[in-house]
Design a protein around this motif. Structure first.
Motif, PDB file in Angstrom:
ATOM      1  N   LEU A   1       0.838  -1.198   0.000  1.00  0.00           N
ATOM      2  CA  LEU A   1       0.000   0.000   0.000  1.00  0.00           C
ATOM      3  C   LEU A   1       0.875   1.250   0.000  1.00  0.00           C
ATOM      4  CD1 LEU A   1      -2.558  -1.156   2.692  1.00  0.00           C
ATOM      5  CD2 LEU A   1      -2.886  -1.119   0.215  1.00  0.00           C
ATOM      6  N   PRO A   2       0.324   2.378  -0.449  1.00  0.00           N
ATOM      7  CA  PRO A   2       1.103   3.626  -0.422  1.00  0.00           C
ATOM      8  C   PRO A   2       1.667   3.953   0.968  1.00  0.00           C
ATOM      9  CG  PRO A   2      -0.891   3.933  -1.697  1.00  0.00           C
ATOM     10  CD  PRO A   2      -0.991   2.576  -1.046  1.00  0.00           C
ATOM     11  N   GLU A   3       0.924   3.595   2.020  1.00  0.00           N
ATOM     12  CA  GLU A   3       1.388   3.870   3.383  1.00  0.00           C
ATOM     13  C   GLU A   3       2.659   3.093   3.714  1.00  0.00           C
ATOM     14  OE1 GLU A   3      -1.966   2.540   2.973  1.00  0.00           O
ATOM     15  OE2 GLU A   3      -2.554   4.596   2.519  1.00  0.00           O
ATOM     16  N   ASP A   4       2.892   2.010   2.982  1.00  0.00           N
ATOM     17  CA  ASP A   4       4.079   1.191   3.218  1.00  0.00           C
ATOM     18  C   ASP A   4       5.199   1.491   2.232  1.00  0.00           C
ATOM     19  OD1 ASP A   4       2.691  -0.190   5.248  1.00  0.00           O
ATOM     20  OD2 ASP A   4       1.789  -1.519   3.745  1.00  0.00           O
TER      21      ASP A   4
ATOM     22  N   TYR B   1       5.455   4.812  -0.751  1.00  0.00           N
ATOM     23  CA  TYR B   1       5.645   6.240  -1.001  1.00  0.00           C
ATOM     24  C   TYR B   1       5.379   7.122   0.209  1.00  0.00           C
ATOM     25  CZ  TYR B   1       5.814   5.170  -5.979  1.00  0.00           C
ATOM     26  OH  TYR B   1       6.166   4.686  -7.209  1.00  0.00           O
ATOM     27  N   LEU B   2       4.449   6.717   1.047  1.00  0.00           N
ATOM     28  CA  LEU B   2       4.045   7.570   2.165  1.00  0.00           C
ATOM     29  C   LEU B   2       4.444   6.996   3.513  1.00  0.00           C
ATOM     30  CD1 LEU B   2       0.478   8.450   0.801  1.00  0.00           C
ATOM     31  CD2 LEU B   2       2.599   9.754   0.535  1.00  0.00           C
ATOM     32  N   ARG B   3       5.443   6.135   3.545  1.00  0.00           N
ATOM     33  CA  ARG B   3       5.770   5.472   4.809  1.00  0.00           C
ATOM     34  C   ARG B   3       6.318   6.423   5.872  1.00  0.00           C
ATOM     35  NH1 ARG B   3      10.923   1.457   4.124  1.00  0.00           N
ATOM     36  NH2 ARG B   3      12.422   2.994   3.418  1.00  0.00           N
ATOM     37  N   THR B   4       6.778   7.585   5.480  1.00  0.00           N
ATOM     38  CA  THR B   4       7.221   8.580   6.468  1.00  0.00           C
ATOM     39  C   THR B   4       6.124   9.602   6.753  1.00  0.00           C
ATOM     40  OG1 THR B   4       8.192  10.033   4.797  1.00  0.00           O
ATOM     41  CG2 THR B   4       9.635   8.342   5.751  1.00  0.00           C
ATOM     42  N   GLY B   5       4.925   9.376   6.201  1.00  0.00           N
ATOM     43  CA  GLY B   5       3.816  10.305   6.400  1.00  0.00           C
ATOM     44  C   GLY B   5       3.571  11.187   5.192  1.00  0.00           C
ATOM     45  N   ARG B   6       4.578  11.396   4.378  1.00  0.00           N
ATOM     46  CA  ARG B   6       4.477  12.143   3.132  1.00  0.00           C
ATOM     47  C   ARG B   6       5.597  11.657   2.228  1.00  0.00           C
ATOM     48  NH1 ARG B   6       7.826  16.190   2.160  1.00  0.00           N
ATOM     49  NH2 ARG B   6       6.331  17.420   1.015  1.00  0.00           N
TER      50      ARG B   6
END
Length: 87
Positions: A21-24, A26-31
């Motif tokens: 998922l994007p949260e894991d 591209y966005l794993r640091t929150g952005r």
């Protein structure tokens, strides 16, 4: 993929297929953070090699990664660095 005859669950068990998922990613640091994403790609390439795979292919959709001007600038630099590294 199943409709094309691919054993999705089997491919996931052997780690020939991983879905993230994007949260894991591209966005794993929150952005979006180019350095974090480049490090993640290097980790994935090393993991594939350690598992004995001669090739690792990554396919991504990054629509969620760029949500502001700073992210856009980071995205351009990220893409340039990927191309320079031959990835």
């Amino acid at each position: 993929m199943r409709d094309a005859g691919i054993d999705v669950e089997g491919a996931q068990r052997t780690r020939q297929l991983e879905v993230a998922l994007p949260e894991d990613t591209y966005l794993r640091t929150g952005r979006f953070n180019k350095d974090a994403m480049l490090a993640l790609i290097q980790e994935a390439l090393k993991a594939g090699s350690a598992l004995g795979f001669p090739l690792t292919r990554m396919i991504a959709h990054a629509e969620m990664a760029v949500d502001d001007w700073k992210s856009g600038n980071e995205w351009v630099e990220y893409e340039m660095r990927l191309k320079a590294a031959g990835l």
